[in-house]
Design an enzyme around this catalytic site. Sequence first.
Site, PDB file in Angstrom:
ATOM      1  CB  SER A 146      63.497  62.594  46.170  1.00  0.00           C
ATOM      2  OG  SER A 146      63.029  61.507  45.519  1.00  0.00           O
TER       3      SER A 146
ATOM      4  CE  LYS B  97      67.083  59.850  46.330  1.00  0.00           C
ATOM      5  NZ  LYS B  97      66.068  59.662  44.884  1.00  0.00           N
TER       6      LYS B  97
ATOM      7  CG  ASP C 217      61.479  73.215  34.250  1.00  0.00           C
ATOM      8  OD1 ASP C 217      62.145  74.583  35.314  1.00  0.00           O
ATOM      9  OD2 ASP C 217      62.388  71.827  34.025  1.00  0.00           O
TER      10      ASP C 217
END
Length: 564
Positions: A307, A332, A318
């Site tokens: 999460s 998740k 990223d």
Amino acid sequence: MSNFTTTFQNRFNNYQNMKKITLFASAIILLSIFASAATRSKKSEIARNLDIFNTIYKELQTFYVDSIDAEKSINTAITAMLNDIDPYTEYFPADEQEQFRTMTTGEYGGIGSMIQESARGVMISEPYEGSPAHLAGLRPGDLIVMIDSDSVLGWKSDKVSERLKGPNGTMLRVVVNRPYVEDSILTFDIKRAKIQIPSVPYAGMLRDGVGYIRLTTFSEKSYPEVREALERLLKDGAKGIILDLRGNGGGLVESAVQILGLFLPKGTTVLSTRGKGVLNEKVYKTSVQPLDTKIPLAVLIDGASASASEIVTGAVQDLDRGVVIGNRSFGKGLVQSTRQIPYDGLLKVTIAKYYIPSGRLIQAIDYSHRNPDGSVARIPDSLTTVFHTAGGREVRDGGGITPDVKIEYPDVNRLTYNIVRDNWAFDFANRYAAAHQSIPSPEEFEITDTIYEEFKRSIDPARLNYDKVCESAVDQLRELAEAEGYMNDSTKAQFDILAGMLRHDLNHDLDINRKNISPYLAGEIVSRYYHQKGEIINSLRDDRTVDSAMTILTSPRYAEILKK
């Protein structure tokens, strides 16, 4: 210590078996209602199903041979319905919201101690440092006998926990049975306090000028705690930062975005969410002034990082802001929001999926597509899609965050698992602490030959149950040989020889598994004297993932990984 919790209910007597059937029927009706709504059913279909459910329930209340508890039966139906959606959509009646508030705020009123169930009853497992429980003198292993005037023997941990909690400043009396000491029945008068569970149990400098921050949850207090730790490490001259998110199951999305803001320029897009309708579409950007946007950063993850942990990790990866080290995260990618419902109820409902900066979704399981038996499975790697980081590195969606540097750990064998699960290490640490006033510092403490031999002697072979895999395999092979007609005098003799060679010897098994068992044993003992902080410090002495991170952060390999 890990504490993962499951509620078991064993509530049915003879007449309730029939009641169970009627409740299941109610749940099925509710499921059909929800399924219809999820596929944008017509209002007439929703109304028809609600009418059917309402009529069935009235008929049961009027004609069923025994009385039906309305609140319990409806809650059972609601739970069955929500369980068929996803594991994160939950209903909290007014009297069951305390644990949810504790998770989001990190605060509660009580004595400040973890508890756990054992064969003897509910016992203290870890008083938080500086808490009322710690200051009063409660210790791990103390069996809780009474709270105020009530005996709690035979109670479950959730009921004991409810009695220990209460308003800040109120008094309670706790009577415990302490093992391994004389006059073991002890009484403690404790004043409850507002307990703040720390999000950062430890932060400090490691070797080669690398700073380390362990973050265990994302609550309302996580951002200020991480900020304070990072400011201190930078002031002390840190040349690199390790953010350890292993075992961190997540929490508040806003907390994750704030923490990312410490390492990224203000206004950086780190997350977007997409749900049903434009109101559930949102873009999250960092909104605080960063402390350092250039310092080498390593984020540590494992299979229990989920999460909000994956939001932080995914954004760092990223945006090529740092390297990710460890094992693939949980996966998740679903966002929950709370909705107030009548009679002070609370519905935590999945409203959106979140996408990290590259555009990828890291959700590992598609709960909307189930197998014929109702089960769900992880998205196979073959069906994932390639995305690219800001610098052009390939990353994939589905199935969590794959680390830039994977650390291989051997599987925990059955003996080690049973030593930890059945509290042999926990119990020995209690015994050891009762006999030793002090131990070396967490940085120096280790399991010596003397300590390990003492631990081995503390184990009762008659009570230690662990899977003897080799012996079981020989027995199964012997049965197969007999069934297929291969067993004769010669074969039997060879089986007997093999069985003798592979017969388990506990003393031998404990010796060959010492390297696996010792870290758990050391952690338990150190925590008796230095609490969670000391346990973490001691574990860092022999942490393959942390060692790898320190090496990468202080070498050219850091830049090489980010340029791949």
